[in-house]
Every structure is written in structure tokens, then in C-alpha cells.
Design a protein around this motif. Structure first.
Motif, PDB file in Angstrom:
ATOM      1  N   ARG A   2       0.832  -1.209   0.000  1.00 11.27           N
ATOM      2  CA  ARG A   2       0.000   0.000   0.000  1.00 11.27           C
ATOM      3  C   ARG A   2       0.861   1.251   0.000  1.00 11.27           C
ATOM      4  NH1 ARG A   2      -5.379  -0.437   1.726  1.00 11.27           N
ATOM      5  NH2 ARG A   2      -5.222   1.325   3.134  1.00 11.27           N
ATOM      6  N   PHE A   5       1.959   1.756  -3.491  1.00 15.73           N
ATOM      7  CA  PHE A   5       0.841   2.298  -4.259  1.00 15.73           C
ATOM      8  C   PHE A   5       0.701   3.804  -4.022  1.00 15.73           C
ATOM      9  CE2 PHE A   5      -3.674   3.539  -3.517  1.00 15.73           C
ATOM     10  CZ  PHE A   5      -4.041   3.715  -4.852  1.00 15.73           C
ATOM     11  N   GLY A  27     -10.125   5.162   2.338  1.00 15.00           N
ATOM     12  CA  GLY A  27      -8.686   5.324   2.220  1.00 15.00           C
ATOM     13  C   GLY A  27      -8.114   6.606   2.766  1.00 15.00           C
ATOM     14  N   TYR A  69     -10.582   5.009  -6.806  1.00 17.20           N
ATOM     15  CA  TYR A  69     -10.260   4.077  -5.724  1.00 17.20           C
ATOM     16  C   TYR A  69     -11.513   3.662  -4.956  1.00 17.20           C
ATOM     17  CZ  TYR A  69      -8.386   2.387  -1.255  1.00 17.20           C
ATOM     18  OH  TYR A  69      -8.104   1.639  -0.141  1.00 17.20           O
ATOM     19  N   SER A  72     -12.605  -3.428  -3.455  1.00 17.28           N
ATOM     20  CA  SER A  72     -12.864  -4.235  -4.651  1.00 17.28           C
ATOM     21  C   SER A  72     -14.231  -4.912  -4.613  1.00 17.28           C
ATOM     22  CB  SER A  72     -11.769  -5.286  -4.838  1.00 17.28           C
ATOM     23  OG  SER A  72     -11.694  -6.142  -3.714  1.00 17.28           O
ATOM     24  N   LEU A  97      -9.102   1.222  -9.199  1.00 12.74           N
ATOM     25  CA  LEU A  97      -8.286   0.625  -8.154  1.00 12.74           C
ATOM     26  C   LEU A  97      -9.187  -0.077  -7.149  1.00 12.74           C
ATOM     27  CD1 LEU A  97      -6.232   3.884  -7.671  1.00 12.74           C
ATOM     28  CD2 LEU A  97      -5.358   1.837  -8.815  1.00 12.74           C
ATOM     29  N   ASP A  99      -9.247  -2.113  -3.874  1.00  8.95           N
ATOM     30  CA  ASP A  99      -8.443  -2.480  -2.713  1.00  8.95           C
ATOM     31  C   ASP A  99      -9.163  -3.543  -1.890  1.00  8.95           C
ATOM     32  OD1 ASP A  99      -6.433  -2.513  -0.871  1.00  8.95           O
ATOM     33  OD2 ASP A  99      -6.761  -0.493  -0.113  1.00  8.95           O
ATOM     34  N   MET A 156      -5.882  -4.912  -5.794  1.00  8.26           N
ATOM     35  CA  MET A 156      -4.960  -4.840  -4.668  1.00  8.26           C
ATOM     36  C   MET A 156      -5.398  -5.821  -3.584  1.00  8.26           C
ATOM     37  SD  MET A 156      -4.748  -0.682  -4.557  1.00  8.26           S
ATOM     38  CE  MET A 156      -3.782  -0.641  -3.052  1.00  8.26           C
ATOM     39  N   SER A 159      -1.588  -6.778   1.730  1.00  4.44           N
ATOM     40  CA  SER A 159      -0.441  -5.898   1.526  1.00  4.44           C
ATOM     41  C   SER A 159       0.793  -6.269   2.336  1.00  4.44           C
ATOM     42  CB  SER A 159      -0.835  -4.463   1.876  1.00  4.44           C
ATOM     43  OG  SER A 159      -1.234  -4.375   3.232  1.00  4.44           O
TER      44      SER A 159
END
Length: 307
Positions: A2, A5, A27, A69, A72, A97, A99, A156, A159
């Protein structure tokens, strides 16, 4: 991963003021550096992911480079229609994106677990699908997604499973797998993506002396390279923190079945939801993706595969 990223996103935004970050109210800590250095390029679109993707499409038409972002489980799953019609249909340079792919948000239950996203995105025409395994692949994938100037979904996953590469990577070649480890040719080749590259590498280093290939680019995927790896190995084992339907295992099986029929074992999530909430480690074990369960399946596959 992360951090890699975040660093890559900040670097792109500093270099190109047309780079915008859109987030669906997620985020915050992850984007502290971005908001500090590029506050005018940050848009919190709120918990309205479908609107956010439509907004990104409009911004791309106006010449901006949107990075969208979300978790997911929501980007891409909640916004598939908008990705298909607003972005992919016209080939707009929007990077999506997702995540927390797989079981990362384990305690939040099935609503926040994402084991379908590769299957959903790889069938959308004109949409690339990337799935980095560590910080080095993440940096390369972010650079590739920006340079591609076409629709991209970047997945993503977990992590903190450690590096699978010892140093920075050269720019990604579209569709190319990366050999992480050489192994015995009389064993199956391990082809893995995302978090499961670490599992494949651990098993290959500790128990089964197999070659390991990482797949940061699930779509496109270099069919000729896949066929060469399959022909040089005693079968193929595909590992992914994703459903066995429609993911990397399906993509590899499609290629191998058409060009070079060898046995393919797909190790992923079965056709079911999680039965319980728990830690990330617990859910991997429940779904048979922990080290011991994967090793047992691989040994059974080797034992049943003709020499």
C-alpha cells in the motif's frame, strides 16, 4: 504494498497535474500524502460509486487522468455497468483501483470480501486487468496503468505478505508472466497472482522444488508464453485468492486447453461464500488457501499426474 501504491500515485500526480484521485469515501490515512502534496487533485465522491465512475468518465473526456479508488467489493462489482458503458466502450484512460481483494476485509463478512472481481472484469472488452504480488510489482503496475492510456482495473490484495522480488522491476511487458523461481522441469509449474505468489514461492522453496511464475497482468495474458511454460513442465498449478470460476486459473486453462493439453490444477475459492467471519488467516484456512492445505493438494496433483 500500500505504501508503494501511495508513493506511485503521488509521484504520478506531481509529475502530471491532470492526474486526479477519486475515492468513494475510503482510504483516508492511505491518501494523507496525496492530499498534502496534491490537494486540488483529490476528489471524495462520497458513498456513490456509480456516480463516481460516471464522473471519472466525464473527467477523462475533458483530458484528465482519473484514478478511481474503492474497495474491490464495490469497485468493480457495484459499478460494472458504468465501467462497461461509460469507460470501456469508448476506451477512456481511467484506472480503477480495487483495494482489499480476496479475504482482506475478513471481519466485515461476505459483503466486503471480493472473490469475483477478476471474473467480472476480464470479460469486459478493452479493459486490462492487473494484479500485483508485492511492492515492486505494484510500482510497475501503476507506471504501466498510467502509460497505457486505456481502461485498466488494478486489483490490490493483502499488503503485508512480503516481497517476492528482490529488487525493482523493469517496465511491465503487456501480458508477460515473470519467473520468480526456477525449479525442476519434472514438476508442475506454479503460476500465481497477487497474494498467492508468496504461498507458491514458500512451498517451492521449502517442500516442492517447482518453478514459480507471477502474473501481474491477467489481461492481456501472453498465450505463447503460457504454452511454453506448460510444455516445459509436468502440468500446471494455478494459485489465486479468487474464485476458481473465471479467474486466472480459468484463463490459463483456456489457453492450455486450446494450444497444449496438459493437466491444470486450479487452486482458488470454491463455489461458496464464507461460512464464518474471522481473521484473514482463518478465512484462508476455511477456504483451503493456507499453506498446509495448498501443499496437500499440490502433492495429490503431483502423485496423480503421469510422468
Amino acid at each position: 504494498m500500500r505504501d508503494a501504491f501511495s508513493d506511485a500515485l503521488v509521484r504520478l500526480a506531481v509529475q502530471d497535474p491532470k492526474v486526479l484521485l477519486l475515492t468513494g469515501d475510503h482510504g483516508y490515512a492511505l491518501f494523507d500524502a496525496f492530499r498534502n502534496q496534491c490537494p486540488a487533485q483529490y476528489i471524495n465522491a462520497g458513498i456513490a460509486e456509480q456516480n463516481m465512475v460516471g464522473m471519472a468518465a466525464g473527467l477523462a473526456r475533458a483530458g484528465f487522468r482519473p484514478f478511481v479508488y474503492g474497495l474491490s467489493a464495490f469497485v468493480p462489482l457495484r459499478v460494472l455497468e458504468q465501467i462497461k458503458l461509460d469507460i470501456a466502450h469508448d476506451g477512456l484512460p481511467v484506472v480503477l483501483l480495487g483495494d482489499g481483494a480476496g479475504f482482506v476485509y475478513s471481519h466485515l463478512g461476505t459483503s466486503h470480501q471480493s472473490t469475483e472481481d477478476i471474473a467480472c472484469t476480464r470479460v469486459i472488452a478493452g479493459l486490462d486487468v492487473l494484479s500485483p504480488a508485492d511492492r515492486h510489482e505494484m510500482t510497475a503496475c501503476m507506471a504501466h496503468a498510467y502509460a497505457a492510456r486505456r481502461p485498466v482495473y488494478l486489483r490490490m490484495g493483502k499488503s503485508d505478505r512480503g516481497d517476492v522480488h528482490s529488487s525493482s522491476l523493469a517496465p511491465l511487458e503487456a501480458g508477460r508472466m515473470i519467473q520468480v523461481r526456477a525449479g525442476q522441469l519434472d514438476l508442475p509449474a506454479f503460476i500465481a497472482t497477487g497474494s498467492m505468489v508468496r504461498t507458491a514461492l514458500d512451498i517451492a522453496e521449502q517442500q516442492v522444488d517447482a518453478g514459480v511464475w507471477s502474473v501481474p497482468s491477467i489481461k492481456p495474458l501472453d498465450a505463447a508464453q503460457v504454452v511454453r511454460v506448460a510444455r516445459d513442465s509436468r502440468g500446471v498449478v494455478v494459485l489465486e485468492e479468487h474464485s476458481t470460476y473465471g479467474g486466472l486459473g480459468s484463463a490459463i486453462a483456456e489457453i492450455v486447453g486450446e494450444h497444449n493439453p496438459v493437466r491444470v490444477m486450479r487452486i482458488g475459492v470454491s463455489d461458496r461464500f464464507s461460512e464464518h467471519c474471522g481473521t484473514y488467516s482463518y478465512l484462508l484456512k476455511e477456504h483451503g488457501l493456507d499453506h498446509d492445505c495448498v501443499l496437500e493438494r499440490i502433492r495429490m496433483f503431483i502423485g496423480s499426474t503421469p510422468a
